[in-house]
Design a protein around this motif. Structure first.
Motif, PDB file in Angstrom:
ATOM      1  N   ASP A 176       0.819  -1.219   0.000  1.00 29.82           N
ATOM      2  CA  ASP A 176       0.000   0.000   0.000  1.00 29.82           C
ATOM      3  C   ASP A 176       0.853   1.270   0.000  1.00 29.82           C
ATOM      4  OD1 ASP A 176      -2.383   1.429  -0.034  1.00 29.82           O
ATOM      5  OD2 ASP A 176      -2.543   1.511   2.154  1.00 29.82           O
ATOM      6  N   VAL A 177       1.880   1.301  -0.828  1.00 30.51           N
ATOM      7  CA  VAL A 177       2.764   2.472  -0.903  1.00 30.51           C
ATOM      8  C   VAL A 177       2.519   3.282  -2.181  1.00 30.51           C
ATOM      9  CG1 VAL A 177       5.162   3.275  -0.884  1.00 30.51           C
ATOM     10  CG2 VAL A 177       4.523   1.282   0.454  1.00 30.51           C
ATOM     11  N   VAL A 178       2.087   2.633  -3.259  1.00 29.99           N
ATOM     12  CA  VAL A 178       1.870   3.345  -4.522  1.00 29.99           C
ATOM     13  C   VAL A 178       0.823   4.445  -4.326  1.00 29.99           C
ATOM     14  CG1 VAL A 178       1.022   3.172  -6.891  1.00 29.99           C
ATOM     15  CG2 VAL A 178       2.511   1.389  -5.969  1.00 29.99           C
ATOM     16  N   GLY A 179       1.166   5.635  -4.737  1.00 33.66           N
ATOM     17  CA  GLY A 179       0.264   6.780  -4.629  1.00 33.66           C
ATOM     18  C   GLY A 179       0.407   7.559  -3.345  1.00 33.66           C
ATOM     19  N   ARG A 180       1.067   6.977  -2.347  1.00 32.38           N
ATOM     20  CA  ARG A 180       1.265   7.689  -1.075  1.00 32.38           C
ATOM     21  C   ARG A 180       2.473   8.618  -1.155  1.00 32.38           C
ATOM     22  NH1 ARG A 180      -1.811   6.113   3.229  1.00 32.38           N
ATOM     23  NH2 ARG A 180      -2.836   4.069   3.105  1.00 32.38           N
ATOM     24  N   TYR A 181       2.641   9.424  -0.105  1.00 33.65           N
ATOM     25  CA  TYR A 181       3.777  10.355   0.012  1.00 33.65           C
ATOM     26  C   TYR A 181       3.806  11.360  -1.142  1.00 33.65           C
ATOM     27  CZ  TYR A 181       5.309   6.757   3.311  1.00 33.65           C
ATOM     28  OH  TYR A 181       5.369   5.856   4.350  1.00 33.65           O
ATOM     29  N   GLY A 234       6.934  11.732  -5.666  1.00 33.37           N
ATOM     30  CA  GLY A 234       6.943  10.781  -4.567  1.00 33.37           C
ATOM     31  C   GLY A 234       5.934   9.667  -4.577  1.00 33.37           C
ATOM     32  N   THR A 235       5.124   9.521  -5.623  1.00 34.10           N
ATOM     33  CA  THR A 235       4.037   8.542  -5.603  1.00 34.10           C
ATOM     34  C   THR A 235       4.501   7.107  -5.854  1.00 34.10           C
ATOM     35  OG1 THR A 235       3.626   9.011  -7.931  1.00 34.10           O
ATOM     36  CG2 THR A 235       2.318  10.233  -6.319  1.00 34.10           C
ATOM     37  N   ARG A 264       8.674  -2.563   1.839  1.00 34.30           N
ATOM     38  CA  ARG A 264       7.531  -2.224   2.694  1.00 34.30           C
ATOM     39  C   ARG A 264       7.285  -0.724   2.757  1.00 34.30           C
ATOM     40  NH1 ARG A 264       9.655  -5.335   7.894  1.00 34.30           N
ATOM     41  NH2 ARG A 264      11.487  -4.217   7.121  1.00 34.30           N
ATOM     42  N   SER A 265       8.266   0.088   2.387  1.00 39.21           N
ATOM     43  CA  SER A 265       8.110   1.539   2.470  1.00 39.21           C
ATOM     44  C   SER A 265       8.489   2.245   1.170  1.00 39.21           C
ATOM     45  CB  SER A 265       8.959   2.089   3.616  1.00 39.21           C
ATOM     46  OG  SER A 265      10.328   1.758   3.432  1.00 39.21           O
ATOM     47  N   SER A 266       8.675   1.490   0.093  1.00 40.08           N
ATOM     48  CA  SER A 266       9.035   2.093  -1.193  1.00 40.08           C
ATOM     49  C   SER A 266       8.517   1.218  -2.324  1.00 40.08           C
ATOM     50  CB  SER A 266      10.557   2.265  -1.294  1.00 40.08           C
ATOM     51  OG  SER A 266      11.231   1.028  -1.203  1.00 40.08           O
ATOM     52  N   VAL A 267       8.546   1.753  -3.532  1.00 38.20           N
ATOM     53  CA  VAL A 267       8.011   1.047  -4.699  1.00 38.20           C
ATOM     54  C   VAL A 267       9.128   0.550  -5.608  1.00 38.20           C
ATOM     55  CG1 VAL A 267       6.506   1.264  -6.740  1.00 38.20           C
ATOM     56  CG2 VAL A 267       5.883   2.395  -4.588  1.00 38.20           C
ATOM     57  N   VAL A 268      10.200   1.359  -5.755  1.00 38.25           N
ATOM     58  CA  VAL A 268      11.311   0.972  -6.624  1.00 38.25           C
ATOM     59  C   VAL A 268      12.611   0.960  -5.837  1.00 38.25           C
ATOM     60  CG1 VAL A 268      10.174   1.964  -8.647  1.00 38.25           C
ATOM     61  CG2 VAL A 268      11.849   3.340  -7.395  1.00 38.25           C
ATOM     62  N   ASP A 269      13.601   0.252  -6.395  1.00 39.13           N
ATOM     63  CA  ASP A 269      14.905   0.162  -5.733  1.00 39.13           C
ATOM     64  C   ASP A 269      15.830   1.289  -6.205  1.00 39.13           C
ATOM     65  OD1 ASP A 269      15.891  -0.567  -8.252  1.00 39.13           O
ATOM     66  OD2 ASP A 269      16.117  -2.692  -7.751  1.00 39.13           O
ATOM     67  N   ALA A 270      17.101   1.190  -5.873  1.00 34.39           N
ATOM     68  CA  ALA A 270      18.059   2.248  -6.206  1.00 34.39           C
ATOM     69  C   ALA A 270      18.250   2.424  -7.702  1.00 34.39           C
ATOM     70  CB  ALA A 270      19.401   1.959  -5.533  1.00 34.39           C
ATOM     71  N   ASP A 303      -0.325  10.155   4.183  1.00 33.76           N
ATOM     72  CA  ASP A 303      -1.743  10.341   3.903  1.00 33.76           C
ATOM     73  C   ASP A 303      -1.997  11.340   2.776  1.00 33.76           C
ATOM     74  OD1 ASP A 303      -2.517   8.522   5.849  1.00 33.76           O
ATOM     75  OD2 ASP A 303      -2.530  10.043   7.424  1.00 33.76           O
ATOM     76  N   SER A 304      -0.962  11.936   2.251  1.00 32.52           N
ATOM     77  CA  SER A 304      -1.077  12.759   1.043  1.00 32.52           C
ATOM     78  C   SER A 304      -0.913  11.794  -0.127  1.00 32.52           C
ATOM     79  CB  SER A 304       0.028  13.820   1.037  1.00 32.52           C
ATOM     80  OG  SER A 304      -0.059  14.624  -0.118  1.00 32.52           O
ATOM     81  N   ARG A 305      -1.993  11.596  -0.887  1.00 35.02           N
ATOM     82  CA  ARG A 305      -1.936  10.452  -1.797  1.00 35.02           C
ATOM     83  C   ARG A 305      -2.807  10.593  -3.033  1.00 35.02           C
ATOM     84  NH1 ARG A 305      -4.655   5.310   1.211  1.00 35.02           N
ATOM     85  NH2 ARG A 305      -3.652   4.377  -0.603  1.00 35.02           N
TER      86      ARG A 305
END
Length: 566
Positions: free
Chosen positions: A254-259, A490-491, A499-505, A417-419
């Motif tokens: 549930d990280v996509v679209g957040r931040y 940031g989405t 668990r806290s990101s969508v893509v790697d380095a 919660d900004s998403r």
């Protein structure tokens, strides 16, 4: 080669090595970087060579609060070249501290450092036509260059930073011929990506689904796929591609679209500098190579850390345009003509409060009482912007009294919660429209407040200037126009932990081996800077990761090996 997707037969399956979805700044830059590296590149672009109303309508969606965020079909252009068709050209890199995990900025820290992007920044600067990669005034203009404020000095408040301006370069117009002539690049216009199909395990892209507004549908089978669609559409497509992963691709946690971040910005207070007007350099300067540049104020990295504040810059600006008390014929003229100015820039000429008849009368009086100023401004605008290839970046007026407002441009702290989410409505292609709930936090305002207090202390200490602002009105001043600048950040954030990101380095979606994301969607933090130069640098780095230049062909490898041996 550039062709219309309508020329592709319904049901066709196209094969390619690298499929890039989105021909904006990131997508075009990647395609150019990948040319002649032994890969077949397919660049899919929803839009066409010019603006198309039906295509633009695909951007429509809803917002939780229109006072805080513009409708999603504003501030964006769904066309070949993307946002480069309307951007202002401002270029600046992120600062080294922006990549660090800072205790006072929640969820901060990039998995790469400034030194990783630095060589790509130099290439990005050239591609954006912003001159040499030099953002220090003395090094850009030479040691004899006058300071921003003569006689002012501080160990914590910098006045030697600059920002550079592109032409501004429309990437489609500027690089169209190179794309047309490249043997290994094919651009499809009017090609809307409606879904990313995964294999049964959900670990690899098996196909990219494409549709035209005329009703044709076909599929692309790529070895590698890159989403370069901007911060909003990238989240939309990932969330809507849910046939294998019900929560959406990359969204298992549930990280996509957040931040979702933009910037905290507005005109604040009054800076009064003693002495003659020539004591202050508040406008644009030309670098030796002819690039427009502008000075800005900022705290040193050490002072930001000591105060526990996020990154922020400020430019010297004129008073609020909406207030006729400024007495400027030019500013009143701009205000009265605000309906004729594009949405992206006209929005900041509008006030939340309705204008009274007396206020409008005062604006008209300013205009009729300053014909020489108005005619001089119009001539300058015609010759230095409208008819110029390298355009004067924005309105700058003579300041006869050394009194300025500060145009603040601050980092927004990541807020889960900004998403961006999917709404209930669908567009003409059957894609769910997005819903935007952009939020800022009290910490964002407090950070700017503490930075401004530091500015205030340093100007008072100098004895040659003073800065005052209404602390009670600060939040209103910083949120008057809501999410600022059309910066969609940031989405699909970058990080080491799925668990806290969508893509790697390397900008690869954690859970999918051949799916990558280019653009500001992957930024973990927003910095003080406009995102363009950094997203350009990241895109060039991603291109090198997908097809390293040393492996382009045996001839290049052999030449490099001989050079090393020599």
């Amino acid at each position: 080669m550039i062709i219309e997707a309508s020329s592709v037969a319904d049901g066709t399956q196209l094969e390619t090595d690298i499929c890039i979805v989105g021909a904006g700044i990131a997508g075009i830059s990647m395609a150019l970087r990948l040319a002649a590296r032994g890969r077949r590149i397919l660049l899919l672009e929803s839009g066409h060579l010019g603006y198309d109303e039906a295509t633009q309508a695909l951007y429509r969606g809803s917002v939780a609060d229109e006072n805080l965020h513009s409708p999603p079909d504003k501030y964006r252009q769904r066309r070949f070249g993307g946002a480069s068709a309307i951007w202002g050209g401002r270029c600046m890199p992120f600062d080294p501290l922006d990549f660090d995990a800072r205790p006072h900025v929640p969820h901060s820290g990039w998995p790469i450092g400034y030194e990783t992007l630095e060589p790509y920044y130099r290439d990005a600067n050239r591609l954006a036509e912003a001159g040499t990669f030099e953002y220090d005034a003395e090094r850009a203009f030479g040691p004899e260059a006058a300071p921003m404020i003569r006689g002012f000095g501080s160990e914590v408040l910098r006045t030697d930073g600059i920002e550079r301006f592109s032409c501004p370069t429309n990437f489609a117009a500027r690089y169209r011929q190179r794309l047309e002539l490249a043997d290994d690049i094919q651009v499809l216009l009017g090609a809307n990506c409606t879904g990313i199909g995964l294999d049964a395990a959900g670990t690899r892209v098996r196909g990219v689904e494409v549709a035209t507004l005329a009703g044709r549908r076909f599929c692309v089978t790529p070895r590698q796929t890159v989403l370069a669609m901007g911060g909003l559409e990238t989240a939309r497509l990932l969330l809507a591609s849910r046939d294998v992963v019900p929560a959406g691709i990359g969204n298992q946690h549930d990280v996509v679209g957040r931040y979702y971040m933009c910037h905290i910005a507005g005109n604040v207070g009054t800076l009064a500098v003693q002495g003659e007007p020539d004591r202050v350099r508040h406008g644009y300067e030309r670098s030796p190579e002819g690039i427009y540049c502008r000075r800005r104020l900022s705290l040193t990295a050490a002072e930001q850390s000591r105060l526990g504040v996020a990154n922020m810059v400020a430019r010297l600006h004129f008073p609020r345009i909406t207030d006729p008390a400024h007495g400027s014929a030019v500013l009143s003229g701009l205000f009265m003509a605000r309906q004729l100015i594009s949405y992206e820039y006209g929005k900041r000429l509008k006030d939340s409060a309705p204008q009274s008849l007396s206020s409008r009368a005062r604006h008209l009086w300013n205009i009729v009482s300053g014909p020489l100023d108005t005619s001089g401004f119009l001539w300058h605008w015609l010759t230095r912007r409208s008819l110029a290839v390298r355009k004067f970046p924005s309105v700058i007026l003579r300041n006869r009294h050394n009194r300025f407002s500060l145009e603040v441009h601050g980092e927004q702290m990541p807020h889960p919660d900004s998403r961006v989410t999917l709404g209930d409505e669908v567009d003409a292609l059957g894609m769910p429209r997005i819903r935007i709930d952009w939020r800022y936090s009290p910490a964002d305002i407090e950070s700017v407040r503490n930075t401004l207090k530091a500015f205030q202390r340093e100007f008072a200490r100098s004895g040659i200037a003073s800065f005052d602002y209404d602390d009670r009105q600060l939040e209103q001043d910083l949120t008057r126009f809501g999410a600022y600048g059309g910066h969609h950040i940031g989405t699909a954030r970058m990080g080491l932990d799925p668990r806290s990101s969508v893509v790697d380095a390397n900008c690869k979606v954690h859970s999918v081996g051949n799916l990558f994301i280019a653009g500001s969607a992957v930024f973990p933090t927003s910095s003080q800077a406009n995102p363009t130069l950094t997203l350009l640098a990241l895109s060039l780095r991603l291109a090198d990761h997908l097809a390293p230049p040393a492996r382009a062909d045996a001839g290049i490898r052999g030449a490099r090996a001989r050079a090393v041996a020599t």
